[in-house]
Design a protein around this motif. Structure first.
Motif, PDB file in Angstrom:
ATOM      1  N   MET A  56       0.841  -1.195   0.000  1.00 26.17           N
ATOM      2  CA  MET A  56       0.000   0.000   0.000  1.00 26.17           C
ATOM      3  C   MET A  56       0.884   1.256   0.000  1.00 26.17           C
ATOM      4  SD  MET A  56      -3.142  -1.295   0.409  1.00 26.17           S
ATOM      5  CE  MET A  56      -4.239  -0.077   1.137  1.00 26.17           C
ATOM      6  N   MET A  57       0.383   2.306  -0.636  1.00 25.81           N
ATOM      7  CA  MET A  57       1.028   3.604  -0.574  1.00 25.81           C
ATOM      8  C   MET A  57      -0.050   4.640  -0.272  1.00 25.81           C
ATOM      9  SD  MET A  57       3.787   3.418  -3.715  1.00 25.81           S
ATOM     10  CE  MET A  57       4.874   4.707  -3.101  1.00 25.81           C
ATOM     11  N   PHE A  58       0.296   5.598   0.583  1.00 23.01           N
ATOM     12  CA  PHE A  58      -0.649   6.621   1.023  1.00 23.01           C
ATOM     13  C   PHE A  58      -0.007   8.003   0.874  1.00 23.01           C
ATOM     14  CE2 PHE A  58      -3.434   3.588   3.167  1.00 23.01           C
ATOM     15  CZ  PHE A  58      -2.573   2.569   3.548  1.00 23.01           C
ATOM     16  N   TRP A  59      -0.860   9.008   0.749  1.00 26.62           N
ATOM     17  CA  TRP A  59      -0.400  10.401   0.741  1.00 26.62           C
ATOM     18  C   TRP A  59      -1.104  11.163   1.859  1.00 26.62           C
ATOM     19  CZ3 TRP A  59       3.672  12.174  -1.827  1.00 26.62           C
ATOM     20  CH2 TRP A  59       4.132  11.438  -2.934  1.00 26.62           C
ATOM     21  N   TYR A  60      -0.298  11.899   2.645  1.00 22.24           N
ATOM     22  CA  TYR A  60      -0.806  12.673   3.756  1.00 22.24           C
ATOM     23  C   TYR A  60      -0.432  14.148   3.577  1.00 22.24           C
ATOM     24  CZ  TYR A  60      -1.510   8.415   6.592  1.00 22.24           C
ATOM     25  OH  TYR A  60      -1.925   7.197   7.082  1.00 22.24           O
ATOM     26  N   ARG A  61      -1.195  14.981   4.251  1.00 21.21           N
ATOM     27  CA  ARG A  61      -0.851  16.395   4.379  1.00 21.21           C
ATOM     28  C   ARG A  61      -0.691  16.694   5.871  1.00 21.21           C
ATOM     29  NH1 ARG A  61      -4.934  20.692   1.903  1.00 21.21           N
ATOM     30  NH2 ARG A  61      -6.132  20.227   3.779  1.00 21.21           N
ATOM     31  N   GLN A  62       0.341  17.461   6.193  1.00 22.87           N
ATOM     32  CA  GLN A  62       0.559  17.863   7.584  1.00 22.87           C
ATOM     33  C   GLN A  62       0.816  19.353   7.625  1.00 22.87           C
ATOM     34  OE1 GLN A  62       4.014  16.253   9.682  1.00 22.87           O
ATOM     35  NE2 GLN A  62       2.847  16.218  11.597  1.00 22.87           N
ATOM     36  N   GLN A  63      -0.146  20.090   8.138  1.00 23.77           N
ATOM     37  CA  GLN A  63       0.027  21.529   8.261  1.00 23.77           C
ATOM     38  C   GLN A  63       0.812  21.815   9.535  1.00 23.77           C
ATOM     39  OE1 GLN A  63      -4.174  22.504   7.441  1.00 23.77           O
ATOM     40  NE2 GLN A  63      -3.468  23.269   5.467  1.00 23.77           N
ATOM     41  N   PRO A  64       1.477  22.979   9.597  1.00 25.18           N
ATOM     42  CA  PRO A  64       2.391  23.257  10.718  1.00 25.18           C
ATOM     43  C   PRO A  64       1.726  23.056  12.069  1.00 25.18           C
ATOM     44  CG  PRO A  64       2.624  24.921   9.001  1.00 25.18           C
ATOM     45  CD  PRO A  64       1.461  24.063   8.601  1.00 25.18           C
ATOM     46  N   GLY A  65       2.371  22.251  12.908  1.00 23.22           N
ATOM     47  CA  GLY A  65       1.857  22.023  14.247  1.00 23.22           C
ATOM     48  C   GLY A  65       0.628  21.151  14.314  1.00 23.22           C
ATOM     49  N   GLN A  66       0.285  20.511  13.204  1.00 23.65           N
ATOM     50  CA  GLN A  66      -0.938  19.712  13.174  1.00 23.65           C
ATOM     51  C   GLN A  66      -0.627  18.227  12.995  1.00 23.65           C
ATOM     52  OE1 GLN A  66      -4.068  21.245  13.588  1.00 23.65           O
ATOM     53  NE2 GLN A  66      -2.743  22.995  14.052  1.00 23.65           N
ATOM     54  N   SER A  67      -1.694  17.450  13.044  1.00 26.05           N
ATOM     55  CA  SER A  67      -1.552  16.013  12.860  1.00 26.05           C
ATOM     56  C   SER A  67      -1.485  15.667  11.376  1.00 26.05           C
ATOM     57  CB  SER A  67      -2.725  15.294  13.538  1.00 26.05           C
ATOM     58  OG  SER A  67      -2.538  13.890  13.494  1.00 26.05           O
ATOM     59  N   LEU A  68      -1.497  14.387  11.108  1.00 26.89           N
ATOM     60  CA  LEU A  68      -1.414  13.875   9.738  1.00 26.89           C
ATOM     61  C   LEU A  68      -2.829  13.668   9.201  1.00 26.89           C
ATOM     62  CD1 LEU A  68       1.214  11.380  10.921  1.00 26.89           C
ATOM     63  CD2 LEU A  68       1.709  13.036   9.139  1.00 26.89           C
ATOM     64  N   THR A  69      -3.100  14.259   8.058  1.00 28.13           N
ATOM     65  CA  THR A  69      -4.404  14.117   7.414  1.00 28.13           C
ATOM     66  C   THR A  69      -4.246  13.298   6.149  1.00 28.13           C
ATOM     67  OG1 THR A  69      -5.105  16.276   8.254  1.00 28.13           O
ATOM     68  CG2 THR A  69      -6.362  15.348   6.416  1.00 28.13           C
ATOM     69  N   LEU A  70      -4.953  12.198   6.058  1.00 23.95           N
ATOM     70  CA  LEU A  70      -4.854  11.337   4.889  1.00 23.95           C
ATOM     71  C   LEU A  70      -5.559  11.978   3.703  1.00 23.95           C
ATOM     72  CD1 LEU A  70      -3.977   8.572   3.747  1.00 23.95           C
ATOM     73  CD2 LEU A  70      -6.212   7.686   4.459  1.00 23.95           C
ATOM     74  N   ILE A  71      -4.821  12.127   2.608  1.00 20.41           N
ATOM     75  CA  ILE A  71      -5.407  12.648   1.380  1.00 20.41           C
ATOM     76  C   ILE A  71      -6.049  11.513   0.603  1.00 20.41           C
ATOM     77  CG2 ILE A  71      -4.921  13.737  -0.851  1.00 20.41           C
ATOM     78  CD1 ILE A  71      -2.520  15.144   0.531  1.00 20.41           C
ATOM     79  N   ALA A  72      -5.267  10.461   0.357  1.00 22.02           N
ATOM     80  CA  ALA A  72      -5.775   9.365  -0.457  1.00 22.02           C
ATOM     81  C   ALA A  72      -4.879   8.150  -0.335  1.00 22.02           C
ATOM     82  CB  ALA A  72      -5.864   9.776  -1.927  1.00 22.02           C
ATOM     83  N   THR A  73      -5.438   7.012  -0.702  1.00 28.60           N
ATOM     84  CA  THR A  73      -4.693   5.774  -0.856  1.00 28.60           C
ATOM     85  C   THR A  73      -4.389   5.603  -2.335  1.00 28.60           C
ATOM     86  OG1 THR A  73      -5.882   4.799   1.010  1.00 28.60           O
ATOM     87  CG2 THR A  73      -4.744   3.283  -0.480  1.00 28.60           C
TER      88      THR A  73
END
Lengths: 112, 115
Positions: free
Chosen positions: B31-48
């Protein structure tokens, strides 16, 4: 879907003290719980994980406990050192290649 | 252990442009995933990223804005399209190897700033 809550958001301890970070999850189908450490400007790195058939796991100064009934799990760091200072994230997954649900993170500061 | 390479490591882009981020693994992954992490924030999953088929997007993320490719078991790209300052963030790929209840492993991330 799953919801993971993490507390506290910040934690400051004196070097040598213990630190505890707690997470709760909502979906009883979750069965895999990793913990990640993220140092400033670096990637999240796995430090320990636990599966739902185990109640506790230890690796040197780090331990994780899981209470499936209450749906919470905790990270315990003993004898903290300044290099433990980082942001820690818990996560929950239903396994079998399902996605991870991350907590909001805890910024740990270990004062020398 | 396996190496996960992400390129570029950082970029500064003009609004309205697009940027493609690459994630290369030195061994085949499930599996491969893409996340976004804004400064000081947690990891938000964009898509698989699904090999050979369309990616599976999370709520709030759409293919037109974040097209993803995964042509094989070791490589994936994420494009951030028509960028605005709100897209300034760190983008991370993660991978999962075969096996029950295994951890995800992350790339170093791409720090993206939009002017």
């Amino acid at each position: 879907g799953e919801n993971v809550e993490q507390h506290p958001s910040t934690l400051s301890v004196q070097e040598g003290d213990s630190a505890v970070i707690k997470c709760t999850y909502s979906d009883s189908a979750s069965n895999y719980f990793p913990w990640y450490k993220q140092e400033l400007g670096k990637r999240p790195q796995l430090i320990i994980d636990i599966r739902s058939n185990v109640g506790e796991k230890k690796d040197q100064r780090i331990a994780v406990t899981l209470n499936k009934t209450a749906k919470h799990f905790s990270l315990h760091i003993t004898e903290t050192q300044p290099e433990d200072s980082a942001v820690y994230f818990c996560a929950a997954s239903m396994g079998n290649f399902n996605k991870f649900y991350f907590g909001s993170g805890t910024k740990l500061n270990v004062k020398p | 252990s396996a190496v996960i390479s992400q390129k570029p490591s950082r970029d500064i882009c003009q609004r309205g442009t697009s940027l493609t981020i690459q994630c290369q693994v030195d061994s085949q992954v499930t599996m491969m995933f893409w996340y976004r992490q804004q400064p000081g924030q947690s990891l938000t999953l964009i898509a698989t990223a699904n090999q050979g088929s369309e990616a599976t997007y999370e709520s709030g993320f759409v293919i037109d804005k974040f097209p993803i490719s995964r042509p094989n078991l070791t490589f994936s790209t994420l494009t951030v399209s028509n960028m605005s300052p709100e897209d300034s963030s760190i983008y991370l790929c993660s991978v999962l190897w075969a096996g029950v209840n295994q951890p995800q492993h992350f790339g170093d991330g791409t720090r993206l700033s939009i002017l």
